[in-house]
Structure formats: structure tokens, C-alpha cells
Design a protein around this motif. Structure first.
Motif, short mmCIF file in Angstrom:
data_model
loop_
_atom_site.label_atom_id
_atom_site.label_comp_id
_atom_site.label_asym_id
_atom_site.label_seq_id
_atom_site.Cartn_x
_atom_site.Cartn_y
_atom_site.Cartn_z
N TRP A 75 0.83 -1.20 0.00
CA TRP A 75 0.00 0.00 0.00
C TRP A 75 0.87 1.26 0.00
CZ3 TRP A 75 -5.15 0.68 -0.74
CH2 TRP A 75 -5.96 -0.45 -0.69
N SER A 76 1.89 1.31 0.85
CA SER A 76 2.77 2.48 0.88
C SER A 76 3.45 2.68 -0.47
CB SER A 76 3.83 2.33 1.98
OG SER A 76 3.25 2.31 3.25
N SER A 77 3.94 1.59 -1.05
CA SER A 77 4.60 1.69 -2.35
C SER A 77 3.65 2.20 -3.42
CB SER A 77 5.15 0.31 -2.77
OG SER A 77 6.18 -0.10 -1.91
N PHE A 78 2.41 1.72 -3.39
CA PHE A 78 1.43 2.14 -4.40
C PHE A 78 1.12 3.62 -4.26
CE2 PHE A 78 -2.87 0.97 -6.53
CZ PHE A 78 -2.39 1.45 -7.72
N PHE A 79 0.90 4.08 -3.02
CA PHE A 79 0.62 5.50 -2.82
C PHE A 79 1.81 6.36 -3.26
CE2 PHE A 79 -2.65 4.13 0.39
CZ PHE A 79 -3.72 4.76 -0.21
N MET A 80 3.03 5.92 -2.97
CA MET A 80 4.20 6.69 -3.41
C MET A 80 4.32 6.71 -4.92
SD MET A 80 7.23 6.04 -0.60
CE MET A 80 7.13 4.26 -0.55
N VAL A 89 5.88 14.00 -1.48
CA VAL A 89 6.93 13.21 -0.84
C VAL A 89 6.36 12.56 0.42
CG1 VAL A 89 9.24 13.27 0.19
CG2 VAL A 89 8.67 14.83 -1.69
N LYS A 90 6.66 11.29 0.64
CA LYS A 90 6.26 10.66 1.90
C LYS A 90 7.15 11.20 3.01
CE LYS A 90 7.36 6.67 3.62
NZ LYS A 90 7.59 5.23 3.88
N VAL A 91 6.56 12.01 3.88
CA VAL A 91 7.33 12.67 4.94
C VAL A 91 7.47 11.76 6.15
CG1 VAL A 91 7.46 14.70 6.42
CG2 VAL A 91 6.48 14.91 4.13
N SER A 92 6.40 11.03 6.49
CA SER A 92 6.45 10.18 7.69
C SER A 92 5.43 9.06 7.55
CB SER A 92 6.18 11.00 8.95
OG SER A 92 6.31 10.21 10.12
N SER A 93 5.68 7.97 8.29
CA SER A 93 4.73 6.86 8.36
C SER A 93 4.92 6.13 9.67
CB SER A 93 4.91 5.90 7.18
OG SER A 93 6.15 5.23 7.27
#
Length: 452
Positions: A75-80, A89-93
């Protein structure tokens, strides 16, 4: 060096940021093929500055968790993949078993976003198991304190008191002792969302379904457990919510828009909610003059569900907000300037200036990124600011990139200064292009300026 202008102490202008919030219980499903509707990418004149995305019930089997520890989860990869070409830019997770919280921002906002803390609060199985609970990202946004919470509360109609207890527990556990961060209730904004599992009381299954079919939601609102609880709990009442003008988002047969047709025939409910709370403003009284307009306010632009997605027994819910603020921090701590014309044949210089109150560290570094970076570790190359420093004078420093670290490609690039002590990007350059060596003489003859 003359290109670095001294900062002038001027009153910062007001700023409006658009924030899009997503909550979705994905029921262990893989990402769908198209996220355009969820992220509002199919709308003309898209003007979103930040995405806040909270998922519940991600696949959290042991093999999945081990894989996601070593690599980005799907999911994180797809959103990025979807958002990085749009300069997000993915700032935090932060992740806790099936809970995932992601925060994206457009790259120009990076110097004004400081991640202060990430935290997990498990409440499942005697209060220690992470299948239920909340995860939090605490940050400073243009100088204002913002807390973001994604939660998954206990299910079933009879567990309403337990849901409210878990809500309180998650809030109580958001303390930041020893970190010089105020109590969460003193933060300027709290965004709280997730699968809260509140149900519709009293009415039977047939009445609820007929009301939904005829879009007569007003009777159902009166028996919504969260709406009832807000009438009796002063603290919960401080959390606002938009009107529920969409049908209940739970429970559907997977791969359809039909409410539960199994033997259990669970009653539909608005389990998936997005709430917010602004810091209390001082109240005017007859003995004090009228108070000025608050420098920080939030306006709800939309609150909707997305029926197009059928991979889960829940429908996703999104809110879009306009956040109006007068920045408390209006200039970045670091101003970065690529010096001269960057080519693939020579070591290149970077000049940067520091504000007087910024303390640099030997572990600070400057990264070279292609425009469209996915996250802060997505650099092409980097240099340690102390190891590669060549000069320092009156707050202006210069460092160099070795020619072997300069990629042989003509893409657009950015430079970011990362502060190790603040765990954040504190300076970013304007986009520029690296020229192939063969074009250098031609550019100099034409008195070309750096591509910045």
C-alpha cells in the motif's frame, strides 16, 4: 555568494493549505488498480498540498509483517508511485500490525514540516495487542503543533462503552514527556479518524436498510452511537465532524455494493469516521475588546464515501480541508543555492546560509534528488556537510559534490538539507538541471544562466 539575500523581518502573509484525509478498512486486500477517485486525482484543478492516509486491517500475517519490515508494504509503495510524479513526498509513516498511517506533502512544504514524534497505542487483548488501538504522527507545520491519529476501535453493537474507553485511552497515551512537546490537547489541530466501529442503535435491520434505500438518513443519525456519545461527553463534544450525507460504509459483501447478505446479515453503520479538534480560542467578554480573527482555522470542503471501491466490506471515506494560517515560521532554516552550471564533468559547489538560531550537526547531510522523489531516503547521492565543507564565512557555507557522485542524466534535480537533530528537511533548492559536459562551452558562449 551575493545571491543569498539577508532575511527581512516582515509580517508573514496568510497561507491556505489543502489537506486531503483518507480512512479505509481494507480487510487485508491488496491495493486496487486505480486510486484516482480516492485521492481526488480525477478532479479538474486539483489543489491538494498534503495527503493524510490511514488504513486499517492491512494484511498483518507474520510473513507479511516480516516482508514489510524489510521492504515497503504494497500500500505504501502504491501511494508513493501514484503521488511522487505529482511532487508529493512521503514525509512520515507509522505502522502497528494492521494499522498504517502515512503523511505526504508537496516538496516545497518540506522545510516547514518537522516530525516531532510517532507513536503506537495498542488496546486489543487486555490492552497490549496491536490489532486494535491508535497510531499517531505529531508534527510542527509552519510552526503550529498538529497531531494525526488513525485508530481501530472494538467492534460489535454491545461494545460501545469499550469503544469510548479506548478512545479516551488513546488520547491519554499521547503524552510527550521529556520531548518539550505540549500536551496533545494543547496542539493547534488534532485530526482523528479510522474504523471507530460505532453502530446504529434501536432500529431493526429492515428499517435501517429501507432508510438507506430512500436516502432518509436523519432518523439514523439520531441513533448513531458516536452522535449520542458526543451529547454526553464534554471532551468528545470538542471533536467536530462533517454531516453524514453518504450511506453507511459498513458492512458490504466484498466485490459488490450490496449490504451483508450472509447468514449474519449485519446491520449497516457509519463505522468509518473523520473528526477534528482545534485548540480552544480565548473567549471575548464584555470587559475586553473584540478578539482578532484566529491565525489558524480549518474549513471542511468535502466529507464523502467512495462507493466505487469494492475490495473490502468497508467503503473508504475522505475529507478535504482548507487550513488557513499565518505562518509562525515563514523562512526555511537553510537556504540552498547550487553554484554556477552543474555538469557531469566537474566537482560542483553548493552554497547555503543558516538562520542564526539553527544549530548544525556533523551528521547533517545534503542530498541530491531527482524531481519526483518518493521519500527522503530516495536520494541519488549525498554529502556530509562537515566532511565536504570547503569554506565558511558569516553564516554562508560551501560544500562540494564529487564528480563521481553526479549522475549522467539530464533530469530535473533538487537539493535537500537534512537536519539530524530535527529529523527533518530544513532547506530545499529550486529545481535545476545537470548539463552534459559537451554543452558546457556552448552554454558559456551564449552567457547562459544556471538552470534554476
Amino acid at each position: 555568494m551575493a545571491a543569498v539575500n539577508p532575511r527581512k523581518l516582515t509580517e508573514p502573509r496568510g497561507k491556505t493549505l489543502s489537506i486531503h484525509v483518507v480512512t479505509w478498512n481494507v480487510a487485508s486486500a491488496a491495493p486496487p488498480l486505480d486510486l484516482s477517485d480516492l485521492l481526488q486525482l480525477n478532479k479538474e484543478n486539483l489543489s491538494v498540498d498534503m495527503y493524510v492516509i490511514g488504513l486499517q486491517e492491512m494484511n498483518c500475517g507474520i510473513m507479511s509483517l516480516l516482508s514489510d519490515t524489510a521492504f515497503e508494504d504494497p500500500w505504501s509503495s502504491f501511494f508513493m508511485d501514484v503521488l511522487s510524479p505529482l511532487t508529493f513526498v512521503k514525509v512520515s509513516s507509522v505502522r502497528m500490525q494492521g494499522l498504517l498511517l502515512l503523511f505526504f506533502a508537496k516538496h516545497q512544504h518540506l522545510p516547514f514540516v518537522q516530525i516531532l514524534s510517532t507513536k503506537s497505542t495498542p488496546t486489543g487483548l487486555f490492552g497490549y495487542w496491536g490489532n486494535k488501538g491508535g497510531i499517531n504522527i505529531c508534527l510542527k507545520l509552519y510552526g503550529y503543533y498538529v497531531s494525526i491519529i488513525n485508530c481501530h476501535l472494538p467492534p460489535h453493537m454491545a461494545n460501545n462503552d469499550q469503544r469510548l474507553q479506548h478512545f479516551d485511552r488513546i488520547l491519554e497515551m499521547q503524552n510527550f514527556e521529556g520531548q518539550n512537546i505540549p500536551n496533545i490537547l494543547d496542539h493547534d489541530l488534532i485530526l482523528w479518524f479510522g474504523d471507530m466501529n460505532f453502530r446504529i442503535e434501536d432500529f431493526g435491520l429492515h428499517f435501517v436498510r429501507e432508510s438507506i434505500k430512500n436516502r432518509c438518513y436523519s432518523d439514523l443519525w439520531e441513533k448513531d452511537q458516536l452522535s449520542i456519545a458526543k451529547k454526553h461527553d464534554p471532551l468528545l463534544r470538542e471533536f467536530q465532524e462533517g454531516p453524514l450525507l453518504f450511506p453507511p460504509t459498513y458492512k458490504f459483501d466484498k466485490n459488490s455494493n450490496n449490504y451483508d447478505t450472509s447468514e449474519k446479515k449485519r446491520k449497516p453503520a457509519w463505522t468509518d469516521r473523520i473528526l477534528w479538534r482545534l485548540k480552544r480560542q480565548p473567549q471575548a467578554n464584555p470587559h475586553t475588546p473584540r478578539l482578532p480573527a484566529p491565525p489558524f482555522c480549518l474549513t471542511l470542503r468535502s466529507y464523502v464515501s467512495h462507493m466505487v471501491y469494492c475490495i473490502s466490506d468497508h467503503k473508504p471515506v475522505t475529507s478535504t480541508f482548507d487550513l488557513e494560517l499565518k505562518p509562525l515560521v515563514s523562512a526555511p532554516l537553510i537556504t540552498l543555492i547550487p553554484e554556477g552550471l552543474w555538469t557531469m564533468e566537474n566537482d560542483m559547489l553548493i552554497s547555503y546560509s543558516l538562520t542564526p538560531d539553527f544549530l548544525s550537526s556533523p551528521w547533517d547531510w545534503i542530498g541530491l534528488y531527482k524531481v519526483g522523489l518518493r521519500h527522503i531516503n530516495d536520494y541519488v547521492s549525498y554529502v556530509w556537510v562537515r566532511d565536504n565543507q570547503v569554506s565558511f564565512n558569516d553564516g554562508l557555507s560551501q560544500v562540494y559534490f564529487n564528480v563521481s557522485d553526479i549522475p549522467e542524466t539530464e533530469d530535473q534535480f533538487l537539493l535537500c538539507y537534512y537536519s539530524n537533530s530535527l529529523h527533518s528537511v530544513v532547506g530545499i533548492s529550486k529545481p535545476f538541471k545537470i548539463q552534459p559536459g559537451s554543452s558546457l562551452a556552448e552554454d558559456l558562449l551564449g552567457e547562459a544562466q544556471p538552470h534554476i
